[in-house]
Scaffold this active site. Sequence first.
Site, PDB file in Angstrom:
ATOM      1  CE  LYS A  17       8.285  -1.360  -9.839  1.00  0.00           C
ATOM      2  NZ  LYS A  17       8.547  -2.134 -11.068  1.00  0.00           N
ATOM      3  CG  ASN A  19       2.516  -0.832   3.396  1.00  0.00           C
ATOM      4  OD1 ASN A  19       1.988  -1.897   3.049  1.00  0.00           O
ATOM      5  ND2 ASN A  19       3.675  -0.405   2.904  1.00  0.00           N
ATOM      6  N   GLY A  20       1.126  -3.112   5.564  1.00  0.00           N
ATOM      7  CA  GLY A  20       1.700  -4.299   6.208  1.00  0.00           C
ATOM      8  C   GLY A  20       0.574  -5.222   6.655  1.00  0.00           C
ATOM      9  CG  HIS A  66      11.310 -35.456 -20.200  1.00  0.00           C
ATOM     10  ND1 HIS A  66      11.666 -36.781 -20.308  1.00  0.00           N
ATOM     11  CD2 HIS A  66      12.404 -34.754 -20.606  1.00  0.00           C
ATOM     12  CE1 HIS A  66      12.909 -36.879 -20.729  1.00  0.00           C
ATOM     13  NE2 HIS A  66      13.380 -35.659 -20.924  1.00  0.00           N
ATOM     14  CD1 TRP A  94      -2.246  -4.945  -4.647  1.00  0.00           C
ATOM     15  CD2 TRP A  94      -1.904  -6.173  -2.808  1.00  0.00           C
ATOM     16  NE1 TRP A  94      -2.054  -6.240  -5.044  1.00  0.00           N
ATOM     17  CE2 TRP A  94      -1.845  -7.020  -3.937  1.00  0.00           C
ATOM     18  CE3 TRP A  94      -1.731  -6.738  -1.546  1.00  0.00           C
ATOM     19  CZ2 TRP A  94      -1.602  -8.385  -3.837  1.00  0.00           C
ATOM     20  CZ3 TRP A  94      -1.500  -8.101  -1.453  1.00  0.00           C
ATOM     21  CH2 TRP A  94      -1.433  -8.910  -2.591  1.00  0.00           C
ATOM     22  CD  GLU A 154      11.514 -10.857 -16.394  1.00  0.00           C
ATOM     23  OE1 GLU A 154      11.334 -11.664 -15.462  1.00  0.00           O
ATOM     24  OE2 GLU A 154      11.119  -9.675 -16.360  1.00  0.00           O
ATOM     25  CD  GLU A 208       4.745  -8.606 -14.218  1.00  0.00           C
ATOM     26  OE1 GLU A 208       5.899  -8.568 -14.631  1.00  0.00           O
ATOM     27  OE2 GLU A 208       4.449  -8.382 -13.041  1.00  0.00           O
ATOM     28  CE  LYS A 248       8.018  -8.245 -16.846  1.00  0.00           C
ATOM     29  NZ  LYS A 248       8.960  -7.965 -15.844  1.00  0.00           N
ATOM     30  CB  CYS A 270      -0.887   0.014   1.237  1.00  0.00           C
ATOM     31  SG  CYS A 270      -1.809  -1.505   1.440  1.00  0.00           S
ATOM     32  NE  ARG A 317       4.482   1.521  -1.585  1.00  0.00           N
ATOM     33  CZ  ARG A 317       5.728   1.185  -1.316  1.00  0.00           C
ATOM     34  NH1 ARG A 317       6.705   1.772  -1.943  1.00  0.00           N
ATOM     35  NH2 ARG A 317       6.007   0.276  -0.416  1.00  0.00           N
TER      36      ARG A 317
HETATM   37  C1  AGP Z   1       8.061  -8.362 -12.189  1.00  0.00           C
HETATM   38  O1  AGP Z   1       7.649  -7.643 -13.276  1.00  0.00           O
HETATM   39  C2  AGP Z   1       7.400  -8.133 -10.945  1.00  0.00           C
HETATM   40  N1  AGP Z   1       6.541  -7.105 -10.825  1.00  0.00           N
HETATM   41  C3  AGP Z   1       7.835  -8.926  -9.737  1.00  0.00           C
HETATM   42  O2  AGP Z   1       8.004 -10.253 -10.111  1.00  0.00           O
HETATM   43  C4  AGP Z   1       9.094  -8.423  -9.002  1.00  0.00           C
HETATM   44  O3  AGP Z   1      10.224  -8.643  -9.779  1.00  0.00           O
HETATM   45  C5  AGP Z   1       9.190  -9.148  -7.651  1.00  0.00           C
HETATM   46  O4  AGP Z   1       8.058  -8.854  -6.887  1.00  0.00           O
HETATM   47  C6  AGP Z   1      10.439  -8.799  -6.888  1.00  0.00           C
HETATM   48  O5  AGP Z   1      10.473  -7.455  -6.558  1.00  0.00           O
HETATM   49  P1  AGP Z   1      11.804  -6.765  -6.054  1.00  0.00           P
HETATM   50  O6  AGP Z   1      12.792  -6.862  -7.156  1.00  0.00           O
HETATM   51  O7  AGP Z   1      11.404  -5.341  -5.779  1.00  0.00           O
HETATM   52  O8  AGP Z   1      12.247  -7.485  -4.828  1.00  0.00           O
END
Ligand code: AGP
Length: 611
Positions: free
Chosen positions: A606, A101-102, A506, A75, A483, A490, A487, A2, A27
């Site tokens: 994020k 937040n938390g 396999h 969030w 990756e 997400e 990408k 958040c 966030r």
């Molecule tokens: C990738 O696009 C992400 N949003 C996510 O996987 C991110 O890399 C992951 O949450 C780790 O975050 P950080 O690098 O801030 O620790």
Amino acid sequence: MCGIVGYVGREQAAPILLEGLSRLEYRGYDSAGICVSADGRLQLSKSKGRLQNLIEKTENGALLPGTLGIGHTRWATHGEPNDINSHPHLSQGGKIALVHNGIIENYLELRQFLQAKGVQFASETDSEVVAQLLEFYYLQTHSVFDALYMVLHRIEGAYALGILCADEPDRIYAARKDAPLLLGYGNGCNFIASDVTALVKHTRTVAYMEDGEVAVLTRDSIRVFDAMEQEVQKERHFVDWEISAAEKGGYPHFMLKEIMEEPDAVRRTISPRLKGGRITLDDLTLTRQELEGFSRICIIACGSSYHVGVIGKYNIEKLARIPVEVTLASEFRYCDPLVDEKTLVLVISQSGETLDTMAAMREAKARGARVLSIVNVVGSSIARESDDVLYTWAGPEIAVATTKAFSTQLVLLDMIALYFADLLGRIAPERYQALVDEISRLPEKMEAILQDCKGIQHYASQYFNHESIFFIGRNLDYALGLEGSLKLKEISYIHSEAYASGELKHGTISLVEQGTLVVALSTYSPLFDKAMSNVVEVKARGAQVLALTTARHRAEMEKNADAILTIPETEDMFLPSLGVIPLQLFAYYMALQRGCDIDKPRNLAKSVTVE
Ligand code: AGP
């Protein structure tokens, strides 16, 4: 996850809070709220959905007078996103307003305790418990400060808190444990924020709150106290980037802007570390003797940062001949990890606040490991708790999907691999030189890829209706596929999987049928022929193949693939640095075609500061 912002000063607080929240919306973005204190009244406005709803509801803050307030963008963890569960939370008697937040882990027990005392709850959240508990103690002590310490002794979990009390209309209280919170020093005004992006418009002078600290902010002062209630003097830091770095600058999305910034971000990350044709890691205190003493390297990270680690394993093992294990941070903490003082733990994190990564790092440190972290956000918790930190200079990354931070992490990890290989005398000087020279050419090669993305756009317009996509590759191409696949899923919500090509037979190849889209990553020269066999294999089952390869293999690949993307030639170890750009753009354009909210994909945030 958040976003929190707080302001105390002379101007009307609400517009400042809303503007700050707009910079923190990445966030968390399922609801937002602000509370402004005026004449002993706590005025609250909250709204489900995007911040824009709140902006409209409050007429951009005009409806809430007052020069002191707190704001939150959420969030959801406990309780669905709705107006009631949104923050700020007001205590039953209306004395306390609080943003959090938390996660408060023992909130159920505390809720029952308070309910037994006659407190009625409005929301389902863990956060409201803190507001109610604070009022409960405040009514006994008549001191917010004392009551807050009593609360902090009772709550368990992670928190960054911003607090207003109706009876103290000149101050904000803040507290932190395992969730980021910054103090901003303005001129006749002061701030709290979970992220520096919310502050830079007003001040570049910040201090990072430590776990257990409590801050009391008025417009003329910020006083900070430690867990023992002793006042502490905070070190102030200067944030040296412009507000424009956190704005779209004419691009339709932050993600596209950040992809376009990759060459510069990589340049900023490598240039200060290349001196006289050699890699110099000035911030690294590790000596040759210490490095020789490690029996292995353990890389810990989450998500895309974890993928950087997977690529790094191939390169570090090949160059420096040190065994490397890559573990997801969320798994590491609970697997009774085999790390000790002979283990070098490499932690990778853009935000430096990912809770799983931080907890894993603490676990490793507790077992005696030495921690070297690669972090983008200066002064973040992971950076501060590491034995050594090497910063990536990607600048602020706003889009939830990481792009430029990924690229800077990767090039920095490659530099570490080379540095270690050289320090241990495991690489021939000419080879070292060739690789170092190639690092400095990478930004230019990245620019070349970005100058021509029409092909990628075209393929995205052709393939965006696919509902399931496979990424296949071997060795570095497999790691790159992880990756590319993440990408895509997400931001476009297309189901996709990344497989080591050799594993297809396999089991997974049973899913390949007429028309299945397979993205065949075939950049890694030593295994090009094998990659080609896999293309033939899936083609024989009816797959459509979009291949990614280097210029010199294009003609060969054309014999089998339906569509081809190429990247310039480079040394093998750097192929993922170039290969990831077309994959990021592919995901971007696929999501664009599907009308997705690219910078704020559903269910994501994020910075993941909850477990
Ligand atoms: C990738 O696009 C992400 N949003 C996510 O996987 C991110 O890399 C992951 O949450 C780790 O975050 P950080 O690098 O801030 O620790």
